[in-house]
Design a protein around this motif. Structure first.
Motif, PDB file in Angstrom:
ATOM      1  N   GLY A   1       0.826  -1.202   0.000  1.00 28.77           N
ATOM      2  CA  GLY A   1       0.000   0.000   0.000  1.00 28.77           C
ATOM      3  C   GLY A   1       0.852   1.239   0.000  1.00 28.77           C
ATOM      4  O   GLY A   1       1.973   1.240  -0.518  1.00 28.77           O
ATOM      5  N   ALA A   2       0.325   2.289   0.579  1.00 29.65           N
ATOM      6  CA  ALA A   2       1.040   3.564   0.654  1.00 29.65           C
ATOM      7  C   ALA A   2       0.680   4.236   1.967  1.00 29.65           C
ATOM      8  O   ALA A   2      -0.465   4.155   2.423  1.00 29.65           O
ATOM      9  CB  ALA A   2       0.668   4.457  -0.522  1.00 29.65           C
ATOM     10  N   PRO A   3       1.652   4.906   2.573  1.00 30.79           N
ATOM     11  CA  PRO A   3       1.355   5.616   3.826  1.00 30.79           C
ATOM     12  C   PRO A   3       0.473   6.825   3.548  1.00 30.79           C
ATOM     13  O   PRO A   3       0.337   7.258   2.387  1.00 30.79           O
ATOM     14  CB  PRO A   3       2.739   6.036   4.322  1.00 30.79           C
ATOM     15  CG  PRO A   3       3.565   6.147   3.077  1.00 30.79           C
ATOM     16  CD  PRO A   3       3.055   5.076   2.162  1.00 30.79           C
ATOM     17  N   PRO A   4      -0.155   7.376   4.550  1.00 30.44           N
ATOM     18  CA  PRO A   4      -0.943   8.600   4.350  1.00 30.44           C
ATOM     19  C   PRO A   4      -0.091   9.688   3.700  1.00 30.44           C
ATOM     20  O   PRO A   4       1.085   9.868   4.039  1.00 30.44           O
ATOM     21  CB  PRO A   4      -1.338   8.993   5.780  1.00 30.44           C
ATOM     22  CG  PRO A   4      -1.327   7.697   6.530  1.00 30.44           C
ATOM     23  CD  PRO A   4      -0.207   6.903   5.939  1.00 30.44           C
ATOM     24  N   ASP A   5      -0.669  10.384   2.727  1.00 30.74           N
ATOM     25  CA  ASP A   5       0.050  11.481   2.080  1.00 30.74           C
ATOM     26  C   ASP A   5      -0.908  12.610   1.741  1.00 30.74           C
ATOM     27  O   ASP A   5      -2.089  12.584   2.107  1.00 30.74           O
ATOM     28  CB  ASP A   5       0.811  11.004   0.836  1.00 30.74           C
ATOM     29  CG  ASP A   5      -0.109  10.435  -0.249  1.00 30.74           C
ATOM     30  OD1 ASP A   5      -1.308  10.791  -0.280  1.00 30.74           O
ATOM     31  OD2 ASP A   5       0.368   9.654  -1.076  1.00 30.74           O
ATOM     32  N   ILE A   6      -0.404  13.591   1.005  1.00 27.10           N
ATOM     33  CA  ILE A   6      -1.189  14.785   0.703  1.00 27.10           C
ATOM     34  C   ILE A   6      -2.444  14.442  -0.092  1.00 27.10           C
ATOM     35  O   ILE A   6      -3.523  14.988   0.143  1.00 27.10           O
ATOM     36  CB  ILE A   6      -0.318  15.796  -0.070  1.00 27.10           C
ATOM     37  CG1 ILE A   6       0.854  16.242   0.814  1.00 27.10           C
ATOM     38  CG2 ILE A   6      -1.148  17.000  -0.505  1.00 27.10           C
ATOM     39  CD1 ILE A   6       1.901  17.045   0.064  1.00 27.10           C
ATOM     40  N   TYR A   7      -2.329  13.511  -1.040  1.00 26.04           N
ATOM     41  CA  TYR A   7      -3.444  13.215  -1.934  1.00 26.04           C
ATOM     42  C   TYR A   7      -4.374  12.141  -1.368  1.00 26.04           C
ATOM     43  O   TYR A   7      -5.548  12.083  -1.725  1.00 26.04           O
ATOM     44  CB  TYR A   7      -2.899  12.781  -3.305  1.00 26.04           C
ATOM     45  CG  TYR A   7      -2.088  13.867  -3.959  1.00 26.04           C
ATOM     46  CD1 TYR A   7      -2.702  14.947  -4.581  1.00 26.04           C
ATOM     47  CD2 TYR A   7      -0.696  13.842  -3.911  1.00 26.04           C
ATOM     48  CE1 TYR A   7      -1.955  15.965  -5.156  1.00 26.04           C
ATOM     49  CE2 TYR A   7       0.054  14.854  -4.484  1.00 26.04           C
ATOM     50  CZ  TYR A   7      -0.589  15.918  -5.109  1.00 26.04           C
ATOM     51  OH  TYR A   7       0.162  16.925  -5.666  1.00 26.04           O
ATOM     52  N   ASN A   8      -3.835  11.275  -0.499  1.00 22.28           N
ATOM     53  CA  ASN A   8      -4.645  10.240   0.139  1.00 22.28           C
ATOM     54  C   ASN A   8      -4.341  10.257   1.636  1.00 22.28           C
ATOM     55  O   ASN A   8      -3.511   9.471   2.131  1.00 22.28           O
ATOM     56  CB  ASN A   8      -4.331   8.864  -0.461  1.00 22.28           C
ATOM     57  CG  ASN A   8      -4.758   8.755  -1.915  1.00 22.28           C
ATOM     58  OD1 ASN A   8      -5.937   8.632  -2.219  1.00 22.28           O
ATOM     59  ND2 ASN A   8      -3.792   8.808  -2.815  1.00 22.28           N
ATOM     60  N   PRO A   9      -4.986  11.170   2.369  1.00 25.86           N
ATOM     61  CA  PRO A   9      -4.662  11.361   3.794  1.00 25.86           C
ATOM     62  C   PRO A   9      -4.850  10.119   4.662  1.00 25.86           C
ATOM     63  O   PRO A   9      -4.256  10.025   5.736  1.00 25.86           O
ATOM     64  CB  PRO A   9      -5.636  12.478   4.218  1.00 25.86           C
ATOM     65  CG  PRO A   9      -5.989  13.180   2.947  1.00 25.86           C
ATOM     66  CD  PRO A   9      -6.010  12.119   1.900  1.00 25.86           C
ATOM     67  N   SER A  10      -5.661   9.170   4.202  1.00 29.87           N
ATOM     68  CA  SER A  10      -5.885   7.957   4.987  1.00 29.87           C
ATOM     69  C   SER A  10      -4.914   6.841   4.631  1.00 29.87           C
ATOM     70  O   SER A  10      -4.939   5.771   5.241  1.00 29.87           O
ATOM     71  CB  SER A  10      -7.320   7.453   4.792  1.00 29.87           C
ATOM     72  OG  SER A  10      -8.255   8.424   5.206  1.00 29.87           O
ATOM     73  N   GLY A  11      -4.068   7.085   3.639  1.00 28.50           N
ATOM     74  CA  GLY A  11      -3.187   6.031   3.173  1.00 28.50           C
ATOM     75  C   GLY A  11      -3.910   5.075   2.246  1.00 28.50           C
ATOM     76  O   GLY A  11      -5.101   5.233   1.961  1.00 28.50           O
ATOM     77  N   GLN A  12      -3.201   4.065   1.752  1.00 27.75           N
ATOM     78  CA  GLN A  12      -3.798   3.119   0.815  1.00 27.75           C
ATOM     79  C   GLN A  12      -3.375   1.691   1.151  1.00 27.75           C
ATOM     80  O   GLN A  12      -2.237   1.448   1.558  1.00 27.75           O
ATOM     81  CB  GLN A  12      -3.364   3.430  -0.620  1.00 27.75           C
ATOM     82  CG  GLN A  12      -3.820   4.781  -1.133  1.00 27.75           C
ATOM     83  CD  GLN A  12      -3.374   5.019  -2.570  1.00 27.75           C
ATOM     84  OE1 GLN A  12      -3.750   4.283  -3.472  1.00 27.75           O
ATOM     85  NE2 GLN A  12      -2.562   6.041  -2.769  1.00 27.75           N
ATOM     86  N   ASP A  13      -4.309   0.770   0.969  1.00 27.34           N
ATOM     87  CA  ASP A  13      -4.049  -0.665   1.086  1.00 27.34           C
ATOM     88  C   ASP A  13      -4.524  -1.278  -0.219  1.00 27.34           C
ATOM     89  O   ASP A  13      -5.723  -1.298  -0.507  1.00 27.34           O
ATOM     90  CB  ASP A  13      -4.802  -1.252   2.281  1.00 27.34           C
ATOM     91  CG  ASP A  13      -4.560  -2.748   2.455  1.00 27.34           C
ATOM     92  OD1 ASP A  13      -4.033  -3.376   1.530  1.00 27.34           O
ATOM     93  OD2 ASP A  13      -4.924  -3.281   3.510  1.00 27.34           O
ATOM     94  N   TRP A  14      -3.593  -1.771  -1.024  1.00 26.72           N
ATOM     95  CA  TRP A  14      -3.939  -2.251  -2.358  1.00 26.72           C
ATOM     96  C   TRP A  14      -4.344  -3.721  -2.377  1.00 26.72           C
ATOM     97  O   TRP A  14      -4.689  -4.251  -3.439  1.00 26.72           O
ATOM     98  CB  TRP A  14      -2.766  -2.015  -3.315  1.00 26.72           C
ATOM     99  CG  TRP A  14      -2.378  -0.562  -3.402  1.00 26.72           C
ATOM    100  CD1 TRP A  14      -3.203   0.518  -3.238  1.00 26.72           C
ATOM    101  CD2 TRP A  14      -1.073  -0.032  -3.637  1.00 26.72           C
ATOM    102  NE1 TRP A  14      -2.497   1.685  -3.366  1.00 26.72           N
ATOM    103  CE2 TRP A  14      -1.183   1.395  -3.615  1.00 26.72           C
ATOM    104  CE3 TRP A  14       0.176  -0.582  -3.865  1.00 26.72           C
ATOM    105  CZ2 TRP A  14      -0.098   2.235  -3.808  1.00 26.72           C
ATOM    106  CZ3 TRP A  14       1.263   0.253  -4.065  1.00 26.72           C
ATOM    107  CH2 TRP A  14       1.131   1.642  -4.045  1.00 26.72           C
ATOM    108  N   GLY A  15      -4.277  -4.377  -1.241  1.00 30.61           N
ATOM    109  CA  GLY A  15      -4.734  -5.761  -1.166  1.00 30.61           C
ATOM    110  C   GLY A  15      -3.871  -6.759  -1.914  1.00 30.61           C
ATOM    111  O   GLY A  15      -4.330  -7.851  -2.253  1.00 30.61           O
ATOM    112  N   LEU A  16      -2.610  -6.399  -2.183  1.00 29.47           N
ATOM    113  CA  LEU A  16      -1.712  -7.247  -2.961  1.00 29.47           C
ATOM    114  C   LEU A  16      -0.555  -7.729  -2.091  1.00 29.47           C
ATOM    115  O   LEU A  16       0.198  -6.907  -1.554  1.00 29.47           O
ATOM    116  CB  LEU A  16      -1.157  -6.466  -4.161  1.00 29.47           C
ATOM    117  CG  LEU A  16      -2.194  -5.754  -5.039  1.00 29.47           C
ATOM    118  CD1 LEU A  16      -1.498  -4.832  -6.028  1.00 29.47           C
ATOM    119  CD2 LEU A  16      -3.062  -6.782  -5.768  1.00 29.47           C
TER     120      LEU A  16
END
Length: 719
Positions: free
Chosen positions: A429-444
C-alpha cells in the motif's frame, strides 16, 4: 536499540521513513511485531527477539555461500564472500557458464582476504573474499566450491538498461497510451481486444508515433469477470485472454457450430448490447467469448491445420512450467467454482489442492487434461495476437510499451504457484500522504525479499521476462518497490504499516540484464513518496523517470518543458488521475466529494483551492511558452491541444498522449481507494477507433508532436 527493533532491522523493516510532507515517521512497535510475524519471525517479547537474532546470526555463519550473487560487469571480476571453518585448506572451484563451458581454479582459503571472524561454540568460522580471476560474461552462471560442496548462482549484469538506438542517438519520440479494454471499434465484442491494438498501432504509426503504451495485460479471473482492475490480476505471468479477438480466429471459418451460435438472434442481441454500452459489461462479454472459444477449441483439436497445431506445441514447450502451473490453477479454480466454492479462492480449496506439488494436484492434471489444454490454448491465442500487434509496430523505435503491476491478487494463480515467494499476511500500500490522507491498502501481497534471494530471484526473473515479451518498453508500476515497499499487516489500517527493504542493487542488475536481452527499455513509475537518491540511482541504470504534467511543479508553478529530465517519459495523466477535461473542470473533486473521499471538510476546501491555483499556474506556463495569449480564455478543447504541445516540447526522451484526452473523456478510468462505490475500469471511450482516425483533434495533436519533438532533438543536437 531494543531487541525487537534490532530483529526488525535485521529482517529489513525500516524503523523510520520520511513521508510526503517531509516529516519523519517511525514504525510502531505493533507494526514491527505484526510484519515480523508475517515474515515468519514471531517474537512475543525481547527474550524471544534476542534468541531469534542469535539463531539468524549463527545460521548465516554456518552457510558457506549466499544463494545468489549479483555483480555488475563494469565493476570488474566477480567477488564472492565465502564462509568456512577456520581450518579449511585448499579449495577447488568451478563456474558453469550459462551458454556452456566451464572456468575452473583453486585457491587456499587462508590466503583469501579476511573480512570477519566468528566463534560459535567451540568452532571458529571465517568470512573471506573470493575473487574470480577473470571477468565473466553477462548472464546466469553457477559456482561450486569443493570440498565444502557449497554452490551459488552468479548473475552478471550489464548494469544499465537498454535504450533504442534512436533515443541513444538523441532523438525525441512520442506515442499514445491506452487502456486496451476501453477501446471501441466496429468489430470488437464490447471490450477492446488484440485486434484493436493492432489497428491502433497501425493508425498511430501512420501519424509518426513510435510507442503505444498499454495497461497491464495480465491474466484476470474469467469466472469472476467483474473483478476488473488490471492492477489486481490473477497472474502477471499470463495474458488476459478476455482480450482475444475471437472474430479473427482462423478456427471460426471451420466451425459450423460456432458460426451458428454467433449468428443466432439471441447471441447477436447480446453482442450489440455490449458494443453499444457505455461501460464494459464484463460478465456478458466473458460469457459470449467463452461460449465461442470452447467450440473453436474443439475445431482446433480436430486437426484441421497441422501448422497451427505445431505452433501451439512449440509455444507450450518454450513456455515451460510457468505456463503449465498457471493454467493448471485456472482449471482447478474452474473446477472448484463449479462445485460452489465462493469465488474459488484457493485458500478455501481442500487442503491437498492448496499445494501445487501435491499428488492430488498431479492427479487432477491427468484427469482433467482437456480442461488444462484449453487454458493453455487460450494463452497461445492471446500471445499470438499480441505478437501480431507488436509486429505491426516493428518500424517504431519502441513499439508496444507494456505495464507491470506491483502485485497480484491473493486468490489468484501467481500466489498459489509461488507461495514461498510472497508474504501472505501483509499487503502492499502507501502511507498517508497529501493526496490520500488515509493512506492506501492495495490488497496485494508483497514479495518476500529473503525468499527471493533463496530462490536466486527466479520469481522476479520470470515476471520481468513475461512482461517484456512482445514489448519494446516496460513500465514498472510503483518502481520504488525495487528499494522498499510499504507493507500493511493484514487486518490493520494503512497508517499502521511500515516499509520493507528489498535488495535494490540486485533487482536493478537483473532488470538491466533482461532489458538488454529483450531490447526493452524500462520506465519506472516514481510517483508518490520517493526515497532520497532513488531517482539518481534509476537514472544511472538507464531507467526512465515517469513525469506527469500536473505534478511537475516547483515554488513558481509548473516547470517549463526545458526543465524536464532527458531520461524520462512525460505524460499528461494516467489511469489513477483525472483526464485533462476532468482536471480542468474539477470533475474529479466533485466525484470525490460525492463519494465522501475527503477525510474532512477542511481537506476538501484545501484541495479545491489548490486546484484553482493550479489552473492559474497552468495558464501562466502556457503563456510563458507562447501557447496562450495574455487574457485569452482556456476551454477544454484548447487545453487539450495546448497541453500536448507543451508536453511535446519537453526534453524527455518520450512524450505520451493519453487516448482518453484525444477522445475528450470527462470522467476518470479509476478513482483510487474505491471499489464498489464507483464503476472503475469500465468507462469505455466515447469515440471508436474508426471515428478517432478521422477526428481533427488527433490530426492536430499528432502533427504538433511530430513538429515539436523534432525541434527539441534538433536544438539539443546543436547545443
Amino acid at each position: 536499540m531494543k531487541p525487537l527493533e534490532a530483529l526488525a532491522e535485521r529482517a529489513g523493516i525500516e524503523l523510520d521513513f520520511v513521508d510526503a510532507r517531509g516529516e519523519t515517521q517511525r514504525a510502531t512497535r505493533e507494526a514491527q511485531h505484526a510484519l515480523l510475524k508475517a515474515i515468519g519471525l514471531k517474537a512475543e517479547d525481547d527474550a524471544e527477539a534476542t534468541a531469534l537474532l542469535q539463531s539468524l546470526d549463527h545460521d548465516a555463519w554456518r552457510r558457506a555461500l549466499e544463494p545468489v550473487v549479483v555483480s555488475h560487469a563494469n565493476n570488474g571480476p566477480v567477488k564472492v564472500e565465502l564462509t568456512l571453518p577456520q581450518e579449511q585448506g585448499q579449495l577447488d572451484w568451478r563456474v558453469t557458464l550459462e551458454e556452456g563451458g566451464e572456468i575452473k581454479g583453486c585457491a587456499v582459503f587462508s590466503k583469501l582476504k579476511l573480512l570477519e571472524r566468528k566463534e560459535i561454540g567451540t568452532q571458529s568460522f571465517e568470512r573471506r573474499e573470493f575473487v574470480l580471476g577473470e571477468r565473466l560474461p553477462t548472464g546466469y552462471h553457477s559456482l561450486e566450491v569443493q570440498p565444502s560442496g557449497a554452490a551459488t548462482t552468479l548473475i552478471v549484469s550489464p548494469g544499465r538498461c537498454w535504450l533504442p538506438p534512436e533515443l541513444a542517438g538523441g532523438q525525441r519520440i512520442w506515442g499514445v497510451t491506452a487502456q486496451l479494454y476501453l477501446l471501441r471499434s466496429a468489430g470488437n465484442w464490447g471490450i477492446g481486444d488484440y485486434g484493436d491494438l493492432r489497428r491502433l498501432v497501425q493508425m498511430m504509426g501512420e501519424r509518426g508515433a513510435d510507442v503505444i503504451g498499454l495497461n497491464p495485460l495480465h491474466a484476470m479471473f474469467l469466472d469472476d469477470p467483474e473483478h476488473a482492475s488490471p492492477y489486481s490480476p490473477a497472474s502477471r505471468l499470463l495474458l488476459n485472454d478476455l482480450n482475444i479477438d475471437v472474430a479473427s480466429l482462423p478456427e471460426l471459418r471451420y466451425s459450423d457450430k460456432a458460426q451458428q451460435l454467433v449468428g443466432s438472434e439471441d447471441f447477436q442481441q447480446k453482442l450489440q448490447a455490449c458494443r453499444s454500452a457505455v461501460l464494459v459489461d464484463y460478465t456478458t462479454v466473458a460469457d459470449l467469448k467463452q461460449q465461442v472459444l470452447r467450440l473453436l477449441f474443439r475445431t482446433f483439436q480436430a486437426g484441421y491445420d497441422a501448422g497451427r497445431q505445431h505452433s501451439f506445441e512449440a509455444f507450450r514447450c518454450a513456455s515451460g512450467d510457468v505456463l503449465e502451473r498457471s493454467c493448471l490453477f485456472q482449471a482447478l479454480r474452474q473446477h472448484f467454482s463449479d462445485q460452489g466454492h465462493s469465488r474459488a479462492d484457493w485458500h478455501s480449496w481442500p487442503v491437498e489442492y492448496q499445494d501445487p506439488a501435491s499428488e492430488a494436484v498431479a492427479r487432477f492434471a491427468m484427469d482433467e487434461q482437456d480442461l488444462v489444454n484449453f487454458r493453455v490454448w487460450l494463452q497461445w491465442l492471446a500471445d499470438e495476437q499480441l505478437g501480431a500487434a507488436a509486429a505491426g509496430g516493428s518500424h517504431m523505435a519502441v513499439g508496444l510499451y507494456r505495464d507491470l503491476a506491483v502485485g497480484a491478487d491473493p486468490t489468484g494463480a501467481e500466489t498459489w504457484a509461488s507461495q514461498k515467494a510472497i508474504i501472505a499476511d501483509a499487503q502492499i500500500g502507501a502511507p498517508p500522504d497529501i493526496y490520500n490522507p488515509s493512506g492506501q491498502d492495495w490488497g496485494l501481497p508483497p514479495f518476500n525479499p529473503a525468499a527471493l534471494r533463496e530462490e536466486a530471484y527466479r520469481s522476479f526473473i520470470d515476471l520481468v521476462r513475461a512482461n517484456m515479451r512482445h514489448a519494446g518498453g516496460l513500465r514498472i508500476d510503483h518502481v520504488m518497490a525495487l528499494q522498499h515497499a510499504y507493507c500493511v499487516p493484514k487486518g490493520r489500517s494503512p497508517a499502521e504499516g511500515a516499509y520493507l527493504r528489498y535488495p535494490l542493487e540486485d533487482l536493478v542488475g537483473i532488470l538491466a540484464l533482461e532489458s538488454q536481452r529483450n531490447q526493452c527499455l524500462v520506465v519506472g513509475e516514481d510517483l508518490g513518496t520517493v526515497p532520497e537518491g532513488f531517482r539518481e540511482r534509476m537514472a544511472a541504470a538507464n531507467i526512465l523517470s515517469y513525469r506527469v504534467l500536473m505534478f511537475e511543479k516547483d515554488d513558481e508553478g509548473f516547470i517549463p518543458p526545458a526543465s524536464y529530465p532527458a531520461l524520462s517519459l512525460a505524460v499528461a495523466g494516467n489511469h489513477d488521475l483525472p483526464t485533462l477535461h476532468g482536471w480542468w473542470e474539477a470533475r474529479d473533486l466533485a466525484l470525490k466529494a460525492r463519494l465522501n473521499l475527503f477525510p474532512t471538510p477542511e481537506d476538501a476546501s484545501r484541495i479545491r483551492e489548490e486546484r484553482e491555483s493550479d489552473h492559474k499556474q497552468m495558464a501562466v506556463a502556457l503563456q510563458r511558452e507562447g501557447l496562450l495569449a495574455e487574457g485569452e480564455e482556456i476551454d477544454v478543447e484548447s487545453l487539450i491541444r495546448k497541453a500536448h504541445t507543451f508536453l511535446a516540447r519537453t526534453q524527455a526522451l518520450i512524450a505520451m498522449a493519453q487516448i482518453d484526452d484525444l477522445t475528450d473523456e470527462a470522467d476518470p478510468v479509476n478513482v483510487p481507494t474505491t471499489s464498489d462505490e464507483h464503476p472503475n475500469w469500465r468507462r469505455r471511450l466515447s469515440l471508436s477507433l474508426e471515428k478517432l482516425a478521422v477526428h481533427p483533434r488527433l490530426k492536430e495533436v499528432a502533427n504538433s508532436f511530430v513538429e515539436e519533438r523534432g525541434k527539441v532533438a534538433a536544438n539539443l543536437a546543436g547545443c
